[in-house]
Design a protein around this motif. Structure first.
Motif, PDB file in Angstrom:
ATOM      1  N   CYS A 320     -53.305 -10.086 -11.691  1.00  0.00           N
ATOM      2  CA  CYS A 320     -53.970 -10.090 -12.994  1.00  0.00           C
ATOM      3  C   CYS A 320     -52.996  -9.814 -14.133  1.00  0.00           C
ATOM      4  O   CYS A 320     -53.300 -10.103 -15.295  1.00  0.00           O
ATOM      5  CB  CYS A 320     -55.103  -9.071 -13.016  1.00  0.00           C
ATOM      6  N   ASP A 337     -61.502 -10.914 -13.850  1.00  0.00           N
ATOM      7  CA  ASP A 337     -62.119 -10.147 -12.769  1.00  0.00           C
ATOM      8  C   ASP A 337     -61.092  -9.955 -11.662  1.00  0.00           C
ATOM      9  O   ASP A 337     -60.742 -10.902 -10.957  1.00  0.00           O
ATOM     10  CB  ASP A 337     -63.347 -10.884 -12.221  1.00  0.00           C
ATOM     11  N   GLU A 339     -61.514  -8.309  -8.939  1.00  0.00           N
ATOM     12  CA  GLU A 339     -62.189  -7.904  -7.701  1.00  0.00           C
ATOM     13  C   GLU A 339     -62.849  -9.073  -6.984  1.00  0.00           C
ATOM     14  O   GLU A 339     -63.904  -8.919  -6.368  1.00  0.00           O
ATOM     15  CB  GLU A 339     -63.246  -6.832  -8.017  1.00  0.00           C
ATOM     16  N   CYS A 346     -56.396 -13.272  -8.691  1.00  0.00           N
ATOM     17  CA  CYS A 346     -57.094 -12.789  -9.880  1.00  0.00           C
ATOM     18  C   CYS A 346     -57.915 -13.950 -10.429  1.00  0.00           C
ATOM     19  O   CYS A 346     -57.458 -15.097 -10.428  1.00  0.00           O
ATOM     20  CB  CYS A 346     -56.108 -12.290 -10.934  1.00  0.00           C
ATOM     21  N   GLN A 360     -63.891 -21.573 -14.247  1.00  0.00           N
ATOM     22  CA  GLN A 360     -63.354 -20.440 -13.490  1.00  0.00           C
ATOM     23  C   GLN A 360     -61.957 -20.799 -12.996  1.00  0.00           C
ATOM     24  O   GLN A 360     -61.740 -21.857 -12.408  1.00  0.00           O
ATOM     25  CB  GLN A 360     -64.247 -20.086 -12.313  1.00  0.00           C
ATOM     26  N   TRP A 503     -69.150 -10.974  -3.802  1.00  0.00           N
ATOM     27  CA  TRP A 503     -70.435 -10.324  -4.036  1.00  0.00           C
ATOM     28  C   TRP A 503     -71.095 -10.105  -2.678  1.00  0.00           C
ATOM     29  O   TRP A 503     -70.811 -10.847  -1.721  1.00  0.00           O
ATOM     30  CB  TRP A 503     -71.327 -11.205  -4.907  1.00  0.00           C
ATOM     31  N   SER A 545     -65.371  -2.275 -13.276  1.00  0.00           N
ATOM     32  CA  SER A 545     -65.914  -3.130 -14.332  1.00  0.00           C
ATOM     33  C   SER A 545     -66.167  -4.522 -13.777  1.00  0.00           C
ATOM     34  O   SER A 545     -65.425  -5.003 -12.916  1.00  0.00           O
ATOM     35  CB  SER A 545     -64.944  -3.212 -15.519  1.00  0.00           C
ATOM     36  N   VAL A 546     -67.234  -5.166 -14.263  1.00  0.00           N
ATOM     37  CA  VAL A 546     -67.588  -6.514 -13.839  1.00  0.00           C
ATOM     38  C   VAL A 546     -68.039  -7.305 -15.063  1.00  0.00           C
ATOM     39  O   VAL A 546     -68.377  -6.747 -16.108  1.00  0.00           O
ATOM     40  CB  VAL A 546     -68.709  -6.519 -12.777  1.00  0.00           C
ATOM     41  N   LEU A 547     -68.057  -8.621 -14.939  1.00  0.00           N
ATOM     42  CA  LEU A 547     -68.528  -9.502 -16.002  1.00  0.00           C
ATOM     43  C   LEU A 547     -70.018  -9.289 -16.217  1.00  0.00           C
ATOM     44  O   LEU A 547     -70.804  -9.278 -15.269  1.00  0.00           O
ATOM     45  CB  LEU A 547     -68.261 -10.966 -15.626  1.00  0.00           C
ATOM     46  N   THR A 550     -73.399 -10.458 -14.075  1.00  0.00           N
ATOM     47  CA  THR A 550     -73.088 -10.814 -12.689  1.00  0.00           C
ATOM     48  C   THR A 550     -73.340  -9.610 -11.782  1.00  0.00           C
ATOM     49  O   THR A 550     -73.622  -8.502 -12.238  1.00  0.00           O
ATOM     50  CB  THR A 550     -71.623 -11.261 -12.549  1.00  0.00           C
ATOM     51  N   ARG A 554     -69.430  -5.173  -4.866  1.00  0.00           N
ATOM     52  CA  ARG A 554     -68.549  -6.072  -4.130  1.00  0.00           C
ATOM     53  C   ARG A 554     -68.514  -5.643  -2.660  1.00  0.00           C
ATOM     54  O   ARG A 554     -68.857  -4.515  -2.307  1.00  0.00           O
ATOM     55  CB  ARG A 554     -67.119  -6.026  -4.684  1.00  0.00           C
TER      56      ARG A 554
END
Length: 589
Positions: A320, A337, A339, A346, A360, A503, A545-547, A550, A554
Motif C-alpha cells: 500500500c 484497502d 486488508e 493492496c 478496482q 470478506w 478501517s474499511v470502505l 462494505t 475480514r
C-alpha cells in the motif's frame, strides 16, 4: 482489427501506423469526402480518453498541431478522427538518420514552441512532448500530436504524484513528484530538441533502464553537450532545472527562430535552488515526492535496500506504500484497502464521477516469473509490460532490479461501462516508478499479527506424499514471495496453496460453492471446469478501517486448488481437493 474494415459506415481502415501504451493508430480513407485521415482508438476501449483528446484538440487550430476532425462510435469503441500527415515521427528520423543538423532542429523547434505557446495561451498543457509525438514531413514541417494525456490547466490537480510524460523527456519537477505545468512542456521541448541534436535524451541513452533516467531527472543531471554549438544557449535555457528560470514557449519561439536572445534567468523563490541541489547531493532527490505520498519516514537504509527493489526483506515491504489516492484524484474518489487479497496485495477502489461506476485496482508484489515474457537483468529495472486487455481487466507489470515484480490490474466493477481502466493502471505504475526510483518500497508501519498466515510457509502445508497422491509424483513446491503461495505440477496436473484475506465467505452470496467443514473449520468448495477449489477459514478478525458501505469484518483463508486437464469427473476432482485441504488444515498453527 484488419485492413478494409469500415468504421462507422464511413472510414475504411487501410494500414496500421503504430501503437503505444494507450492507443492504436490507423491510416484510413474517408469514403464520404474521399480523403486520407488518421483514426485512433484507445487500447482499452476507454471512450473517456478519446473524448478528452477530441475536446482538447477541437479547441486548437494551429498549423503545427495535428487537426482533430471528429469522433465516431463503432460498436463499443469510439475512434478519434484526425488529419493524416504523410510523415515520420522525429523519433523515427533520429533513429534512421542520427543526430540532425542544428539549422533543421531550430526550424522544428520554433514550430513546436509556437504550437505550445498557442496551447498554453488557451490554458492547455500537453504533458508528453517527446520525439515520438512530433511528426516531421519531407519539407521540414513539424506538427505536435497525441493529446491523450493533455489537460486544461485550470482543472489540473497539483501534488498528484502521477508521473505524466515519458521518462527520457520528463521535467525535473515532474520526476520529483509535482504535476506538469507549461514550464514542464518547455523543458520537454528542450529535451526533444536536445535528442535531435545529440542523438539521445538529456537523461542519458536509457541503456541502464528507466529508473536511472528517473533518478537523473529528479536530480536535474543533464548529460553534457557534445554536438550542440549554435543551439547550446537556447537549449541550456530550455533545460534549466528551476521551472521559473525557463523561457516561456512564446519566448522560446523567438529564440529558436533567431529573432531575439535567450531571455535572462528569472530566479525562483529565495533558497529554492539551493535546497534542490542540497537534496540531490544528499541522494534524496525526491523530498517532495515523499511528502506527496504522505509516507512516514522509514528506518535507515539496510544492506540490500536498494532503489528499484522491494528491499532486503521483500516480505516486509508494504504494497500500500506504493499507492496514492492523490495519484488517482483525476479519475474520481479513491479508497485504499490494505486488508484484501494476499499479504503482498493492496487494493484501491476508485469511484468515478457522475455515478459512472467504480474501478478496482489490485497492486500485487510477486516473486520472479518462472517463464518471464522477456529475460530480466539482475540489478536493473525492466521496462513496463503492457499485455492486452483481457475480460475488461488492464494489467501493467514492472520487473524490479531484485527480479521481483509489481503487477497492477484494474477492472470495472458492477455495471460500470467505458471506464478508464488502462489510464488508471498507467497512473499507478507511474506512481510506483517514481517511488522506487529513489529507494526500496518501505516496510509496513506495523508488523502483521503473530497469529496471521503471513508467518506460515504455504509449501510446508503439504507433504511429499500429499502431493504424490494428487499428481502421481513427488514434486518440489515452487514458493512465491513471502512463502504465501506454493505451486506443484506434474504431467499437466497442478496443485496450488495460497493465502488471502476476504470478506466472511460463509454467508457471502458472491462466493459460489457448497458450504462444508474441513477439520474444525468452515470452508467453501466449488468446481469450475477442470479445477476444484477449496477455501478454508483460518481466522476471523476486524480490521481498523474499511470502505464505507462494505463489510466491516475480514477472514484470513487458505485456498487449495487442484487442476487436472485430463480429468472427466468433477466429483473425483473435488474429493482430491478436499483431501489436500484437510492435510493443509492439519498443519496450520
Amino acid at each position: 482489427m484488419r485492413a478494409d474494415h469500415v468504421i462507422a459506415d464511413r472510414y475504411r481502415l487501410d494500414e496500421e501506423l503504430g501503437e503505444g501504451g494507450m492507443g492504436v493508430v490507423w491510416c484510413a480513407t474517408d469514403l464520404e469526402l474521399g480523403r486520407a485521415v488518421a483514426l485512433k482508438r484507445s487500447r482499452d476501449g476507454d471512450t473517456g480518453q478519446i473524448r478528452r483528446e477530441a475536446r482538447i484538440g477541437a479547441g486548437l487550430l494551429h498549423q503545427n498541431v495535428v487537426t482533430v476532425f471528429d469522433t465516431v462510435v463503432d460498436g463499443e469503441e469510439r475512434w478519434l478522427v484526425t488529419e493524416y500527415l504523410p510523415a515520420r515521427s522525429l523519433e523515427q528520423v533520429i533513429e534512421a538518420d542520427g543526430p540532425l543538423p542544428e539549422d533543421l532542429v531550430a526550424r522544428i523547434g520554433a514550430q513546436l514552441a509556437d504550437a505550445l505557446a498557442a496551447m498554453h495561451a488557451r490554458g492547455i498543457v500537453h504533458r508528453d512532448v517527446k520525439p515520438g509525438n512530433v511528426l516531421v514531413t519531407g519539407d521540414g514541417t513539424a506538427k505536435l500530436t497525441d493529446l491523450g494525456i493533455a489537460r486544461w490547466a485550470e482543472v489540473t490537480r497539483t501534488g498528484g504524484a502521477q508521473l505524466t510524460g515519458t521518462v527520457g523527456y520528463v521535467a525535473p519537477e515532474v520526476a520529483d513528484g509535482h504535476d506538469a505545468g507549461p514550464a514542464a512542456d518547455v523543458f520537454s521541448l528542450g529535451a526533444t530538441l536536445y535528442a535531435a541534436v545529440e542523438g539521445h535524451s538529456p537523461w542519458g541513452t536509457g541503456e541502464d533502464g528507466p529508473f536511472v533516467q528517473m533518478r537523473r531527472a529528479a536530480a536535474g543531471r543533464v548529460d553534457p553537450f557534445r554536438r550542440a554549438d549554435r543551439l547550446r544557449p537556447v537549449l541550456t535555457a530550455l533545460l534549466r532545472v528551476d521551472p521559473a528560470g525557463r523561457p516561456t514557449a512564446a519566448e522560446a519561439t523567438l529564440a529558436l527562430a533567431g529573432g531575439q536572445e535567450v531571455p535572462p534567468r528569472r530566479p525562483g523563490p529565495p533558497g529554492r535552488r539551493r535546497r534542490r541541489l542540497a537534496a540531490a547531493a544528499a541522494g534524496v532527490g525526491a523530498i517532495a515526492l515523499v511528502t506527496t505520498f504522505a509516507l512516514t519516514a522509514g528506518p535507515p537504509e539496510r544492506d540490500g535496500d536498494l532503489p528499484g527493489t522491494l528491499g532486503a526483506d521483500p516480505a516486509a515491504a508494504d504494497p500500500c506504500a506504493a499507492l496514492s489516492t492523490d495519484a488517482l484524484a483525476g479519475f474520481g474518489e479513491a479508497f485504499i484497502d490494505p486488508e484484501l487479497g494476499n499479504f503482498g496485495t493492496c487494493v484501491v477502489t476508485t469511484t468515478l464521477p457522475d455515478e459512472a461506476g467504480q474501478v478496482q485496482t489490485h497492486l500485487d508484489l510477486t516473486g520472479p516469473l518462472r517463464y518471464p515474457p522477456r529475460p530480466p537483468t539482475p540489478g536493473q529495472v525492466g521496462g513496463i509490460e503492457r499485455p492486452d486487455v483481457r475480460d475488461g481487466a488492464c494489467t501493467r507489470a514492472l520487473p524490479l532490479a531484485d527480479l521481483n515484480r509489481v503487477v497492477i490490474t484494474s477492472r470495472p466493477l458492477d455495471d460500470a461501462e467505458n471506464t478508464p481502466v488502462c489510464a488508471i493502471s498507467e497512473a499507478v505504475v507511474g506512481t510506483v516508478a517514481q517511488m522506487l526510483a529513489n529507494g526500496p518500497l518501505p516496510h509496513r508501519a506495523q508488523p502483521l499479527p503473530s497469529w496471521s498466515l503471513a508467518h506460515v510457509d504455504a509449501c510446508a502445508l503439504l507433504s511429499g506424499s500429499d502431493v504424490a497422491t494428487a499428481l502421481g509424483s513427488v514434486e518440489a513446491g515452487d514458493a512465491s514471495l513471502g512463502g504465501w503461495q506454493c505451486d506443484w505440477d506434474h504431467d499437466r496436473r497442478t496443485v496450488r496453496v495460497h493465502f488471502s484475506r476476504e470478506w466472511p465467505i460463509e454467508d457471502d452470496a458472491d462466493v459460489v460453492g457448497t458450504r462444508i467443514r474441513v477439520g474444525d473449520r468452515d470452508a467453501v468448495i466449488a468446481a469450475t471446469g477442470k479445477t476444484c477449489q477449496v477455501q478454508v477459514v483460518h481466522r476471523f478478525y476486524t480490521p481498523p478501517s474499511v470502505l464505507h458501505g462494505t463489510e466491516e469484518d475480514r477472514e484470513e483463508i487458505v485456498v487449495v486448488d487442484f487442476k487436472d486437464p485430463g480429468g472427466t469427473d468433477q466429483a473425483a476432482l473435488c474429493e482430491t481437493a478436499r483431501t489436500l485441504a484437510a492435510a493443509a488444515v492439519a498443519r496450520l498453527p
